[in-house]
Design an enzyme around this catalytic site. Structure first.
Site, short mmCIF file in Angstrom:
data_model
loop_
_atom_site.label_atom_id
_atom_site.label_comp_id
_atom_site.label_asym_id
_atom_site.label_seq_id
_atom_site.Cartn_x
_atom_site.Cartn_y
_atom_site.Cartn_z
N CYS A 81 -1.18 0.80 7.21
CA CYS A 81 -2.95 0.40 7.48
C CYS A 81 -2.67 -1.41 6.68
O CYS A 81 -3.51 -1.95 7.39
CB CYS A 81 -3.51 1.04 6.76
SG CYS A 81 -3.36 3.18 8.20
N ARG A 82 -3.60 -1.02 5.55
CA ARG A 82 -4.00 -1.93 4.82
C ARG A 82 -2.75 -3.15 3.99
O ARG A 82 -3.21 -4.57 4.22
CB ARG A 82 -4.34 -1.10 2.89
CG ARG A 82 -5.02 -0.41 3.36
CD ARG A 82 -5.95 0.37 1.85
NE ARG A 82 -4.41 1.56 1.69
CZ ARG A 82 -4.34 1.65 0.38
NH1 ARG A 82 -5.15 1.78 -1.09
NH2 ARG A 82 -3.00 2.15 0.46
N SER A 83 -1.92 -2.69 3.54
CA SER A 83 -0.75 -3.94 3.74
C SER A 83 -0.71 -4.50 4.84
O SER A 83 -0.23 -5.59 4.78
CB SER A 83 0.42 -3.51 2.99
OG SER A 83 1.11 -2.77 3.46
N ASP B 292 -8.45 3.16 1.32
CA ASP B 292 -7.19 3.93 2.32
C ASP B 292 -8.08 4.30 3.58
O ASP B 292 -8.73 5.60 3.28
CB ASP B 292 -6.14 5.01 2.33
CG ASP B 292 -5.29 4.82 2.51
OD1 ASP B 292 -5.76 4.81 4.00
OD2 ASP B 292 -3.84 5.65 2.43
N CYS C 219 0.71 -0.94 0.07
CA CYS C 219 0.24 -0.04 -0.51
C CYS C 219 0.96 1.22 -0.43
O CYS C 219 2.38 1.20 -0.34
CB CYS C 219 -0.90 0.07 1.23
SG CYS C 219 -0.29 0.25 2.61
N ASN D 235 2.48 1.31 4.47
CA ASN D 235 2.81 0.28 4.92
C ASN D 235 2.58 0.02 6.37
O ASN D 235 2.90 -0.19 7.66
CB ASN D 235 4.01 0.02 4.52
CG ASN D 235 4.14 -1.54 4.72
OD1 ASN D 235 5.25 -1.39 5.59
ND2 ASN D 235 3.32 -2.82 4.99
#
Length: 172
Positions: free
Chosen positions: A20-22, A133, A15, A18
């Site tokens: 939140c999402r990944s 996000d 993301c 690095n």
């Protein structure tokens, strides 16, 4: 004659920062891989396209939402995608088109086939192709990320089991 050990399948989730999402994808996919008994065959990591948070743990809200569902992000630290990642990782999965485009600009042409959107493995692909996000939103955004990541993680694991002939405990 000794059998050679199979090469690990390397999966990188990407993301922007690095945090939140990944790392959520990293923790959720790692959980599914462990439950399938395949942690010796699949290496998992996450990174960001930007160097905003290098060395920091995942966002507190991401960690809290993940823990509520039984996923641990303990030990994860933000890092930026490095040139070697394009050679090392067999699957480089972006959370959205913007980060996929950034990866495509940096990726050597011979490894371009390793790049894709993570949600292509999700049963929600027809309605959601990007993981949004959640950074500037409320807690519902982190829950939505988890919903999408759980679906894509299950689909990715099933894809790896099917295409790599992996003997997973509960996915065969």
């Amino acid at each position: 004659m000794a059998q050679s050990k199979p090469e690990k399948i390397n999966v990188l989730f990407v993301c922007m920062g690095n945090i939140c999402r990944s790392p959520t994808a990293d923790a959720v996919f790692r959980h599914h891989v462990r439950n399938a008994g395949l942690e010796q065959l699949i290496h998992i990591d996450s990174a960001g396209t930007h160097a905003y948070h290098i060395g920091h743990p995942p966002d507190r809200r991401s960690q809290q939402a993940a823990l509520k569902r039984g996923y641990s992000m303990q030990g994860l630290r933000a890092r930026k995608v490095e040139q070697e990642d394009f050679t090392l990782f067999h699957y480089i999965l972006a959370m959205d088109r913007y980060n996929l485009e950034l990866l495509q600009q940096e990726c050597p042409p011979q490894h371009a086939g390793r790049l894709s959107l993570f949600l292509q493995y999700s049963s929600h692909w027809h309605t959601h192709q990007e993981v949004p996000d959640p950074y500037y939103g409320g807690s519902h955004g982190f829950e939505r990320v988890l919903d999408l990541v759980e679906s894509a993680s299950q689909g990715l694991l099933q894809h790896l089991i099917n295409t790599q002939q992996l003997a997973g405990k509960k996915y065969r």
